[in-house]
Design an enzyme around this catalytic site. Sequence first.
Site, PDB file in Angstrom:
ATOM      1  N   HIS A  66       0.826  -1.207   0.000  1.00  0.00           N
ATOM      2  CA  HIS A  66       0.000   0.000   0.000  1.00  0.00           C
ATOM      3  C   HIS A  66       0.861   1.259   0.000  1.00  0.00           C
ATOM      4  O   HIS A  66       0.503   2.262  -0.620  1.00  0.00           O
ATOM      5  CB  HIS A  66      -0.935   0.006   1.208  1.00  0.00           C
ATOM      6  CG  HIS A  66      -2.168  -0.817   1.008  1.00  0.00           C
ATOM      7  ND1 HIS A  66      -3.439  -0.339   1.276  1.00  0.00           N
ATOM      8  CD2 HIS A  66      -2.337  -2.085   0.561  1.00  0.00           C
ATOM      9  CE1 HIS A  66      -4.332  -1.286   1.001  1.00  0.00           C
ATOM     10  NE2 HIS A  66      -3.679  -2.357   0.573  1.00  0.00           N
ATOM     11  N   ASP A  67       1.985   1.215   0.695  1.00  0.00           N
ATOM     12  CA  ASP A  67       2.870   2.375   0.720  1.00  0.00           C
ATOM     13  C   ASP A  67       3.440   2.650  -0.667  1.00  0.00           C
ATOM     14  O   ASP A  67       3.364   3.769  -1.174  1.00  0.00           O
ATOM     15  CB  ASP A  67       4.016   2.134   1.717  1.00  0.00           C
ATOM     16  CG  ASP A  67       4.944   3.337   1.809  1.00  0.00           C
ATOM     17  OD1 ASP A  67       4.440   4.470   1.959  1.00  0.00           O
ATOM     18  OD2 ASP A  67       6.175   3.155   1.730  1.00  0.00           O
ATOM     19  N   SER A  76       5.189   6.972   3.552  1.00  0.00           N
ATOM     20  CA  SER A  76       4.158   7.985   3.778  1.00  0.00           C
ATOM     21  C   SER A  76       2.900   7.375   4.393  1.00  0.00           C
ATOM     22  O   SER A  76       2.140   8.069   5.069  1.00  0.00           O
ATOM     23  CB  SER A  76       3.813   8.713   2.478  1.00  0.00           C
ATOM     24  OG  SER A  76       3.423   7.797   1.466  1.00  0.00           O
ATOM     25  N   THR A 196      -1.577 -15.589  -0.199  1.00  0.00           N
ATOM     26  CA  THR A 196      -1.467 -16.910   0.427  1.00  0.00           C
ATOM     27  C   THR A 196      -1.403 -16.803   1.952  1.00  0.00           C
ATOM     28  O   THR A 196      -1.695 -17.764   2.647  1.00  0.00           O
ATOM     29  CB  THR A 196      -0.233 -17.667  -0.110  1.00  0.00           C
ATOM     30  OG1 THR A 196      -0.228 -18.984   0.423  1.00  0.00           O
ATOM     31  CG2 THR A 196       1.073 -16.989   0.279  1.00  0.00           C
ATOM     32  N   ASP A 247      -6.417 -17.685   1.856  1.00  0.00           N
ATOM     33  CA  ASP A 247      -6.021 -19.042   1.470  1.00  0.00           C
ATOM     34  C   ASP A 247      -6.630 -19.993   2.492  1.00  0.00           C
ATOM     35  O   ASP A 247      -6.151 -20.085   3.626  1.00  0.00           O
ATOM     36  CB  ASP A 247      -4.493 -19.159   1.471  1.00  0.00           C
ATOM     37  CG  ASP A 247      -3.998 -20.577   1.233  1.00  0.00           C
ATOM     38  OD1 ASP A 247      -4.839 -21.488   1.063  1.00  0.00           O
ATOM     39  OD2 ASP A 247      -2.776 -20.783   1.226  1.00  0.00           O
TER      40      ASP A 247
END
Length: 327
Positions: A66-67, A76, A196, A247
């Site tokens: 995500h960063d 951030s 996974t 998973d």
Amino acid sequence: MENQSFFILSYVILLSFFLSSASAQLREDFYRSTCPNVESIVRSAVTKKFQQTFVTAPATLRLFFHDCFVRGCDASVLLSSPNNRAEKDHPDDISLAGDGFDTVIKAKEAVDSDPQCRNKVSCADILALATRDVVALAGGPTYKVELGRRDGRISTIASVQHKLPHPEFNLNELENMFSSHGLTQTDMVALSGAHTIGFSHCDRFSKRIYNFSPRKRIDPTLNFRYAIQLRGMCPLNVDPRIAINMDPTTPQIFDNAYFKNLQQGMGLFTSDQILFTDTRSRSTVNLFASDNEAFNRAFVSAITKLGRVGVKTGNQGEIRRDCSFVN
């Protein structure tokens, strides 16, 4: 027309140069003289956190992804805002598990407790190292991490908009998003394999098992027996924050079971299952399902490339004293 074409070509070449030169400044031995023990210090802190809760692994891995996808790999996403207007306050980030943030904070504290290392190692690099360590601790491959990132000073809720893949994305949407960061279809499939050890919340896939379309209540690409199991874990009007393993077979082992599940129609998100149902990426899924080492190699290559996205180096950014706040 020729001049215009030359200008466009020159711009593309120049842009490529700037992008490659920034990432070229990353190197595995970046802290050799300033903090030579940084890798062992981070690994020790991450291992301790991992032993406390397995959620450390998927949470840290997801935090890194995500960063990097929003403003580049500049930590951030770790920044806090007094008025809840930072990246991590966006709906796409609000579900990021606290254990990922805590892992980086603990590792940062451990690094800065060494007088030689204090305020020398960026939060962005610590997150990259911690990500490598949780993958290995969960049974996945280990790999060398390129270092030298600087921490960004900007984190806004607006910058997250349209920057992260959504559970309902089709292959074209996924490819467009990943390719914008220099990642190939194979990179995308390999990085999706991180699911996974991932988990999700009921509200992220409930439409697939209850209200797929006016004619079909359950998504026909979803294994029917698996859909009924999911209904049992996510009944209607249940707390949408309930976590479900992505998973269902080996949820705490970083392996290629995710791809075997896709072959059986057991991808939790549409964006997971599409990797198999779309013939353009199916062969890669089949390869990774049949060869765990091939998956590991592709994952290492992909996450290394991911770690170069939008990095700040040299005099850009800063080395944060506190990962949650700018200096």
